[in-house]
Design an enzyme around this catalytic site. Structure first.
Site, PDB file in Angstrom:
ATOM      1  N   HIS A  24      -4.049   2.445  -2.856  1.00 22.37           N
ATOM      2  CA  HIS A  24      -4.930   2.498  -3.244  1.00 22.37           C
ATOM      3  C   HIS A  24      -4.789   4.110  -4.278  1.00 22.37           C
ATOM      4  O   HIS A  24      -4.632   5.078  -4.205  1.00 22.37           O
ATOM      5  CB  HIS A  24      -4.900   4.301  -1.858  1.00 22.37           C
ATOM      6  CG  HIS A  24      -5.606   3.053  -0.453  1.00 22.37           C
ATOM      7  ND1 HIS A  24      -6.862   3.061  -0.506  1.00 22.37           N
ATOM      8  CD2 HIS A  24      -4.858   2.226   0.141  1.00 22.37           C
ATOM      9  CE1 HIS A  24      -6.869   2.823   0.982  1.00 22.37           C
ATOM     10  NE2 HIS A  24      -5.434   2.162   1.231  1.00 22.37           N
TER      11      HIS A  24
ATOM     12  N   CYS B 244      -7.545  -1.890  -0.949  1.00 22.23           N
ATOM     13  CA  CYS B 244      -6.874  -1.911   0.632  1.00 22.23           C
ATOM     14  C   CYS B 244      -8.171  -2.863   1.563  1.00 22.23           C
ATOM     15  O   CYS B 244      -8.061  -4.475   1.348  1.00 22.23           O
ATOM     16  CB  CYS B 244      -6.358  -0.470   0.966  1.00 22.23           C
ATOM     17  SG  CYS B 244      -5.250  -0.799   2.712  1.00 22.23           S
TER      18      CYS B 244
ATOM     19  N   GLU C 284      -6.732   5.672  -5.989  1.00 20.14           N
ATOM     20  CA  GLU C 284      -7.690   6.598  -5.461  1.00 20.14           C
ATOM     21  C   GLU C 284      -7.249   7.993  -5.055  1.00 20.14           C
ATOM     22  O   GLU C 284      -7.611   8.833  -4.850  1.00 20.14           O
ATOM     23  CB  GLU C 284      -8.434   6.403  -5.179  1.00 20.14           C
ATOM     24  CG  GLU C 284      -9.015   6.073  -3.799  1.00 20.14           C
ATOM     25  CD  GLU C 284      -8.263   4.688  -3.246  1.00 20.14           C
ATOM     26  OE1 GLU C 284      -7.850   4.187  -4.569  1.00 20.14           O
ATOM     27  OE2 GLU C 284      -8.653   4.344  -2.326  1.00 20.14           O
TER      28      GLU C 284
HETATM   29  N1  GLN Z   1      -5.678  -2.184   7.483  1.00 19.22           N
HETATM   30  C1  GLN Z   1      -7.265  -1.915   7.002  1.00 19.22           C
HETATM   31  C2  GLN Z   1      -8.079  -2.580   7.213  1.00 19.22           C
HETATM   32  O1  GLN Z   1      -7.936  -4.750   8.050  1.00 19.22           O
HETATM   33  C3  GLN Z   1      -6.724  -1.460   5.726  1.00 19.22           C
HETATM   34  C4  GLN Z   1      -6.649  -0.124   5.471  1.00 19.22           C
HETATM   35  C5  GLN Z   1      -7.001   0.531   4.722  1.00 19.22           C
HETATM   36  O2  GLN Z   1      -7.490   0.055   3.600  1.00 19.22           O
HETATM   37  N2  GLN Z   1      -5.910   1.288   4.599  1.00 19.22           N
HETATM   38  O3  GLN Z   1      -8.959  -3.335   6.560  1.00 19.22           O
END
Ligand code: GLN
Length: 207
Positions: free
Chosen positions: A186, A81, A188
């Site tokens: 994710h 992410c 994890e």
């Molecule tokens: N929207 C977040 C960002 O731009 C990422 C979100 C996440 O890691 N769950 O960093």
């Protein structure tokens, strides 16, 4: 190497969950907050969280260049992410202002880079703040993984060297270039450690 040592970048985000998932995938996992702590690592995980914060803290803690260098030198890295965002060579749709000194409306967070791809931040977020979906990931056997998407980015386009590992709803959500891999979701946060096992396998075998 029998048990690889894998660091988790511990500036912000879901560090503990990655440490636990890596331990469950038979790696010796430890947090990394300082450049010296990169020494001796066989791999590195970049957690989910907020990429703008992780980026600023990486500069502040003197980690931006050392991590870039480690990636260039071939250290296997896995980002989830915000971690996927940090691995993008180019970002679209940066956060709305206010912008700090040196930032402009068109500049996203400064990233480590390492994967030839353009990533759109918060791409799934506008319709759905957060959702789960089954995702088939190339290289993972035993059926789809449960993808947890939280204000998730998607990969808008990839370069010739970047392999797409998974798509969801017509959008690329998992990629790999050499030994650097990333997912929009994710693993994890689920009890399913197959993606971490895939990364640990890459660290161990270099493939
Ligand atoms: N929207 C977040 C960002 O731009 C990422 C979100 C996440 O890691 N769950 O960093």
């Amino acid at each position: 190497m029998s048990i690889p040592t894998i660091g988790v970048l511990a500036l912000q985000g879901d560090v503990r969950e990655h440490l636990a998932a890596l331990a469950a995938a038979d790696a010796a996992a430890r947090p990394v907050r300082r450049p010296e702590e990169l020494a001796g690592l066989d791999g590195l995980v970049l957690p989910g969280g907020e990429s703008t914060t992780i980026s600023k803290l990486a500069v502040l803690f003197g980690l931006m260049e050392p991590v870039r260098e480690a990636i260039r030198d071939g250290l296997p890295v896995y980002g989830t992410c915000a971690g996927l965002i940090m691995l993008a060579d180019k970002i679209l749709d940066p956060s709305p202002g206010p912008w700090g000194p040196g930032e402009t409306p068109s500049s996203g967070p400064e990233t480590f880079g390492g994967i030839d791809m353009i990533v759109r931040r918060n791409a799934f977020g506008r319709q759905n703040e957060s959702f789960e979906a089954s995702v088939d990931v190339t290289g993972i056997e035993g059926g789809p993984v449960e993808g947890v998407f939280i204000r998730a980015p998607w990969v808008e386009s990839v370069g010739a060297e970047t392999r797409v590992l998974a798509e969801y709803d017509g959008h690329v959500v998992a990629v790999r270039q050499g030994n650097v891999m990333a997912t929009s979701f994710h693993p994890e946060l689920t009890g399913d450690h197959r993606v971490h096992e895939l990364f640990v396998h890459t660290v161990r075998t270099g493939s």
